[in-house]
Scaffold this motif. Structure first.
Motif, short mmCIF file in Angstrom:
data_model
loop_
_atom_site.label_atom_id
_atom_site.label_comp_id
_atom_site.label_asym_id
_atom_site.label_seq_id
_atom_site.Cartn_x
_atom_site.Cartn_y
_atom_site.Cartn_z
N GLU A 1 53.86 -23.08 -16.58
CA GLU A 1 55.07 -23.84 -16.91
C GLU A 1 55.75 -23.26 -18.15
O GLU A 1 56.97 -23.16 -18.22
N SER A 2 54.94 -22.89 -19.14
CA SER A 2 55.50 -22.30 -20.37
C SER A 2 56.21 -21.00 -20.07
O SER A 2 57.29 -20.72 -20.61
N PHE A 3 55.62 -20.17 -19.20
CA PHE A 3 56.24 -18.89 -18.87
C PHE A 3 57.55 -19.09 -18.12
O PHE A 3 58.53 -18.39 -18.36
N LYS A 4 57.57 -20.05 -17.19
CA LYS A 4 58.80 -20.31 -16.42
C LYS A 4 59.94 -20.69 -17.35
O LYS A 4 61.10 -20.33 -17.14
N THR A 5 59.62 -21.43 -18.40
CA THR A 5 60.64 -21.86 -19.36
C THR A 5 61.15 -20.69 -20.19
O THR A 5 62.35 -20.58 -20.47
N ALA A 6 60.24 -19.78 -20.58
CA ALA A 6 60.61 -18.70 -21.50
C ALA A 6 61.16 -17.47 -20.79
O ALA A 6 62.15 -16.89 -21.22
N GLY A 7 60.53 -17.05 -19.69
CA GLY A 7 60.93 -15.80 -19.04
C GLY A 7 60.34 -14.60 -19.74
O GLY A 7 59.47 -14.73 -20.62
N ASP A 8 60.79 -13.41 -19.38
CA ASP A 8 60.22 -12.22 -20.00
C ASP A 8 60.93 -11.89 -21.31
O ASP A 8 61.98 -12.45 -21.63
N GLU A 9 60.33 -10.99 -22.09
CA GLU A 9 60.80 -10.72 -23.45
C GLU A 9 62.23 -10.17 -23.45
O GLU A 9 63.00 -10.45 -24.38
N PHE A 10 62.59 -9.38 -22.47
CA PHE A 10 63.94 -8.82 -22.42
C PHE A 10 64.99 -9.93 -22.37
O PHE A 10 66.07 -9.79 -22.96
N MET A 11 64.68 -11.02 -21.67
CA MET A 11 65.64 -12.12 -21.52
C MET A 11 65.74 -12.97 -22.78
O MET A 11 66.75 -13.64 -23.00
N LEU B 1 51.27 -10.09 -19.16
CA LEU B 1 51.87 -8.86 -18.62
C LEU B 1 53.29 -9.11 -18.11
O LEU B 1 54.15 -8.24 -18.22
N GLN B 2 53.55 -10.29 -17.55
CA GLN B 2 54.90 -10.60 -17.09
C GLN B 2 55.83 -10.90 -18.26
O GLN B 2 56.99 -10.49 -18.26
N ARG B 3 55.32 -11.61 -19.25
CA ARG B 3 56.13 -11.99 -20.41
C ARG B 3 56.43 -10.78 -21.30
O ARG B 3 57.53 -10.62 -21.82
N PHE B 4 55.41 -9.92 -21.49
CA PHE B 4 55.55 -8.77 -22.39
C PHE B 4 55.22 -7.49 -21.63
O PHE B 4 54.26 -6.79 -21.94
N ALA B 5 56.05 -7.20 -20.62
CA ALA B 5 55.80 -6.02 -19.78
C ALA B 5 55.94 -4.72 -20.56
O ALA B 5 55.40 -3.69 -20.15
N TYR B 6 56.64 -4.75 -21.70
CA TYR B 6 56.90 -3.54 -22.46
C TYR B 6 56.04 -3.45 -23.72
O TYR B 6 56.33 -2.69 -24.63
N ARG B 7 54.96 -4.25 -23.75
CA ARG B 7 54.05 -4.26 -24.90
C ARG B 7 52.63 -3.90 -24.46
O ARG B 7 52.32 -3.88 -23.28
N MET B 8 51.77 -3.64 -25.45
CA MET B 8 50.38 -3.32 -25.17
C MET B 8 49.60 -4.61 -24.89
O MET B 8 49.32 -5.38 -25.81
N VAL B 9 49.28 -4.83 -23.63
CA VAL B 9 48.45 -5.98 -23.24
C VAL B 9 47.07 -5.44 -22.90
O VAL B 9 46.92 -4.73 -21.90
N PRO B 10 46.05 -5.73 -23.70
CA PRO B 10 44.71 -5.20 -23.41
C PRO B 10 44.20 -5.65 -22.06
O PRO B 10 44.55 -6.73 -21.57
N ALA B 11 43.39 -4.82 -21.45
CA ALA B 11 42.83 -5.14 -20.14
C ALA B 11 41.68 -6.12 -20.28
O ALA B 11 41.03 -6.19 -21.33
N LEU B 12 41.44 -6.90 -19.22
CA LEU B 12 40.29 -7.80 -19.19
C LEU B 12 39.07 -7.04 -18.69
O LEU B 12 39.18 -6.08 -17.93
N PRO B 13 37.87 -7.46 -19.09
CA PRO B 13 36.66 -6.86 -18.50
C PRO B 13 36.57 -7.26 -17.03
O PRO B 13 37.17 -8.25 -16.61
N PRO B 14 35.85 -6.51 -16.22
CA PRO B 14 35.78 -6.84 -14.79
C PRO B 14 35.08 -8.16 -14.53
O PRO B 14 34.19 -8.58 -15.27
N LYS B 15 35.51 -8.83 -13.46
CA LYS B 15 34.87 -10.06 -13.03
C LYS B 15 33.85 -9.71 -11.95
O LYS B 15 34.14 -8.95 -11.03
N ARG B 16 32.66 -10.28 -12.08
CA ARG B 16 31.65 -10.04 -11.07
C ARG B 16 30.99 -11.36 -10.72
O ARG B 16 30.57 -12.12 -11.60
#
Length: 533
Positions: free
Chosen positions: A251-261, A178-193
């Motif tokens: 760590e991978s996300f910190k290196t890449a940033g979000d899609e806009f960048m 969601l942080q990396r691709f804030a402008y794309r369709m990210v499917p929701a996870l099922p609830p955790k119980r």
């Protein structure tokens, strides 16, 4: 002075690269293919941009000699030199060979669909489904009699890898997507119980199985997304076998940033958008909302049919058992009641043997229910998950970047009024300078907001195309539904036909079967009058 490069001044590898990536119809190299080639060089983005700046590709294509010039700049930059036309002018030797990996991989670059407008997606549903198939299987881990946690074995066909993941790993992966691709369709996870006690409850087992199916749908939608599938996050999640996959993902996300960048055309997204993008967006959103409602009703109906098949299996099994229990009755038949004919005793023996056929019928009905659940209901749920992620994306666009942009404009308006007031009242120069500095910062923030807003619309346009591509799954679903019904009815009819001759012994060998009430094939057949309403 323009650099002169010809066939004789470059190594043969340059010609091989050109043949690998050029557009055969145009005998030129398309710009987006060249951009993909640049990204394979592992050069810093700033250096890649410098090389692209020195290459003439204004018309969307590179000529053969222009590509040679670009390859020479790439090779020299990989040697640590600053890429510039001046560097090529002073180079007297044969140009070096750039490091671009295997030549066969360059052929793949040229085969990728290229379009003059990067806004348009060209993948078919079959191509998307062929990207990967990911299996998610349940591996419960127990300590003593109590369930500690649930683990899943994730197997990717594309990467030929199998890893173990917990729900918390999915949770971190989803958050970073969601942080990396804030402008794309990210499917929701099922609830955790949180599960408590021993796993004996039917509802707990159904919940765990439902969550496993939902996680499988989630990871397959992500793995087949045209942009997610090429990102490092998905590869780490599906292949990393280390002890802490969550830190590896962060760590991978910190290196890449979000899609806009990281997207090279993000700041130019407005250039590719149609003028009536807002109207198109509103119209498509309304249509997709209607599609979602219709598919939700289809799913509910399919679920009821699958449940009825399972209930039918239970009823058939119990019906057979009752017949068997009836036939197993050992109480003697009284001669005075049967008028010295042991007809009921003979029939009981026949009834006892019918439970085998009814058990087989029950098994066929259960298999039918499973086919309807796996082949029809699951595919409908998959598409509904995608449609829901589109609805969520639309809300993020309106409540996120669009809302932030409007707030920034309001803040800018307030600051401009303050600046005018300060100027009129001749306040201290320091105060005025600070206000001017804040206004400049706010103008930069607004510019960034506007660019992000257009990039968000750009991505929304592409995700809408993706929804319409997935609409073709309707044909797959209908095909699976029809085939499951044909197979189920065929298999059950075979058992029913095998069962029919065995009923003759119920009526006595001399009389044979009673044709009218059991086989009402004649047009003048009427229900027997022997049974009261």
């Amino acid at each position: 002075m323009e650099v002169e490069i010809n066939e004789g001044s470059v190594p043969p590898f340059y010609r091989e690269v050109y043949e690998a990536i050029c557009c055969k119809q145009e005998d030129r190299v398309q710009t987006d293919v060249f951009q993909r080639l640049l990204s394979k060089t592992d050069l810093p983005v700033a250096v890649q941009n410098q090389i692209a700046k020195h290459v003439d590709c204004k018309e969307g294509f590179l000529s053969k000699l222009t590509l040679y010039k670009a390859l020479a700049l790439i090779a020299l930059a990989q040697q640590g030199k600053h890429p510039s036309p001046k560097l090529l002018e002073n180079f007297t030797q044969e140009f070096p060979k750039p490091n671009l990996g295997e030549l066969k991989d360059l052929h793949a670059l040229g085969m990728q669909p290229a379009s003059g407008n990067p806004l348009l997606l060209s993948q078919t549903l079959t191509e998307l489904l062929d990207i990967d198939t990911v299996q998610v299987e349940l591996i419960p881990e127990k300590k003593g009699l109590f369930l500690k946690h649930v683990e899943y074995e994730i197997t990717s066909q594309r990467f030929q890898a199998s890893v173990y993941r917990r729900y918390s790993d999915f949770d971190v992966f989803h958050e970073l997507l969601l942080q990396r691709f804030a402008y794309r369709m990210v499917p929701a996870l099922p609830p955790k119980r949180m599960l408590k006690g021993v796993l004996t409850s039917t509802t707990d087992r159904e919940f765990i199985e439902g969550r496993r199916r939902a996680l499988r749908r989630f990871i397959n939608l992500v793995a087949r997304h045209p942009f997610f599938s090429e990102d490092g996050l998905i590869k780490i999640f599906l292949t990393f076998n280390g002890s802490d996959v969550q830190n590896k993902l962060r760590e991978s996300f910190k290196t890449a940033g979000d899609e806009f960048m990281t997207c090279k055309i993000a700041t130019r997204a407005k250039e590719y958008l149609p003028g009536d993008i807002q109207a198109k967006f509103s119209s498509s959103r309304e249509m997709i909302r209607n599609i979602f409602n219709s598919f939700q009703k289809l799913r509910d109906q399919a679920e009821r049919m699958a449940v009825r098949s399972v209930e039918n299996a239970t009823d058939l099994l119990m019906f057979g058992r009752e017949l068997s229990a009836l036939g197993s009755d050992t109480m003697p038949v009284q001669s005075w009641a049967s008028t010295n004919k042991n007809t009921w005793g003979t029939m009981r023996q026949s009834l006892k043997g019918l439970s085998v056929e009814f058990a087989l019928l029950a098994d066929k009905a259960a298999q039918q229910g499973k086919r309807e659940e796996d082949d029809v209901v699951e595919k409908l749920n998959l598409f509904l998950d995608l449609l829901q992620s589109y609805k969520d994306l639309c809300e993020r666009h309106e409540k996120g970047v669009l809302h932030d942009h409007q707030r920034a404009l309001q803040k800018y308006s307030v600051m401009k009024r303050q600046m005018m007031s300060a100027t009129v009242q001749s306040k201290e120069q320091l105060s005025v300078d600070q206000l001017e500095s804040r206004i400049v910062q706010q103008e930069n923030a607004i510019l960034t907001m506007e660019l992000r807003n257009y990039f968000s619309l750009f991505c929304l346009h592409q995700e809408t195309q993706l929804i319409y591509t997935y609409l073709q799954i309707t044909a797959y679903i209908l095909g699976a539904f029809v085939n499951s019904q044909i197979q189920g009815h065929r298999e059950m009819s075979v058992v029913w036909l095998d069962l029919q001759p065995k009923l003759s012994c119920l009526f006595g060998a001399s009389n044979g079967m009673l044709p009218s009430p059991l086989t009402p094939q004649q047009g003048n057949w009427k229900p027997p009058n022997a049974f009261p309403n």
